[in-house]
Design a protein around this motif. Structure first.
Motif, short mmCIF file in Angstrom:
data_model
loop_
_atom_site.label_atom_id
_atom_site.label_comp_id
_atom_site.label_asym_id
_atom_site.label_seq_id
_atom_site.Cartn_x
_atom_site.Cartn_y
_atom_site.Cartn_z
N TYR A 95 39.14 43.03 40.25
CA TYR A 95 40.48 43.19 40.80
C TYR A 95 40.89 44.66 40.78
CZ TYR A 95 41.36 38.16 39.85
OH TYR A 95 41.32 36.79 39.80
N ALA A 97 44.46 46.87 40.75
CA ALA A 97 45.84 46.60 40.39
C ALA A 97 46.62 47.90 40.30
CB ALA A 97 45.90 45.85 39.05
N LEU A 108 50.78 46.10 34.92
CA LEU A 108 50.18 46.02 36.26
C LEU A 108 50.94 44.98 37.08
CD1 LEU A 108 46.46 46.13 35.12
CD2 LEU A 108 47.99 48.02 35.71
N TRP A 111 48.47 42.99 42.18
CA TRP A 111 47.02 42.75 42.05
C TRP A 111 46.46 42.33 43.41
CZ3 TRP A 111 44.35 42.03 37.07
CH2 TRP A 111 45.17 42.28 35.95
N TYR B 37 51.00 37.94 31.49
CA TYR B 37 50.64 37.54 32.84
C TYR B 37 50.34 36.04 32.86
CZ TYR B 37 49.67 42.55 33.30
OH TYR B 37 49.76 43.92 33.28
#
Lengths: 121, 108
Positions: A95, A97, A108, A111, B37
């Motif tokens: 990924y 980001a 972050l 993404w 997250y």
């Protein structure tokens, strides 16, 4: 729309090379630090590298130091990850980001969808 | 390297219940540079919390973060079906950035 789109993944033999790209849109790319984070199949997130907003400074995880190089082209709004001497353990979804704040060191917030790299003979 | 340990590994709760996820760091996290997250299958991670307790854009107020030093908590006060997924804590206060191993939140 703020967006990151990775490309360049694929199947490569151990010892081989690959270059990933991350195309940014919807924001002023040149203002932000950018990151690569990877995730092996079924595993957690692992930070790979960071580059500052003008590309003058990079920082790599020990596991990729000397093999991977992060760069950017702010005229093309694109981030790159050059991966050399690839190992089986580099197999992962990669990924890109964006750092949450302009010119800074932060969480972050944007993404990409990731690009898969498989290292296998 | 600042190692982050999350607990529990898996949490199974019903909609409307309260979820409490823990993240413990091996060293103090500088300036509470701790983020959370959420990741759903086949999707990229989504930022929920930064600075230990600030909600990211678009995150509902039933999601909250707290803690400092080495102990941090993510709380979801009233679970909705869309809250399932894997939750990761992440420290960005000192290099190298590190992530916890994740807590899987299952909705009953």
């Amino acid at each position: 729309e703020v967006q990151l789109v990775e490309s360049g993944g694929g199947l490569v033999q151990p010892g081989g090379s690959l270059r990933l790209s991350c195309a940014a849109s919807g924001f002023t790319f040149s203002n932000y630090w950018m990151y690569w984070v990877r995730q092996a199949p079924g595993k957690g997130l692992v930070w790979v590298s960071r580059i500052d907003s003008d590309g003058s400074s990079t920082h790599d995880a020990d596991s990729v130091k000397g093999r991977f190089t992060t760069s950017r082209d702010n005229t093309k709004n694109t981030l790159y990850l050059q991966m050399n001497s690839l190992r089986v353990e580099d197999t992962a979804l990669y990924y890109c980001a964006r750092s949450r704040v302009v010119g800074g060191y932060d969480a972050l917030d944007i993404w990409g969808q990731g690009t898969m790299v498989t290292v296998s003979s | 390297e600042n190692v982050l340990t999350q607990s529990p590994g898996t949490l199974s709760l019903s909609p409307g219940e309260r979820a409490t996820l823990s993240c413990r760091a091996s060293q103090s996290v500088s300036s509470s540079y701790l983020a959370w997250y959420q990741q759903k299958p086949g999707q990229a991670p989504r930022l929920l919390i930064y600075g230990a307790s600030s909600r990211a854009t678009g995150i509902p107020d039933r999601v909250s973060g707290s803690g400092s030093g080495t102990d941090f908590t993510l709380t979801i006060s009233r679970l909705e079906p869309e809250d399932f997924g894997v939750y990761y804590c992440h420290q960005y206060g000192s290099p190298p950035r590190t992530f916890g191993q994740g807590t899987k939140l299952e909705i009953k």
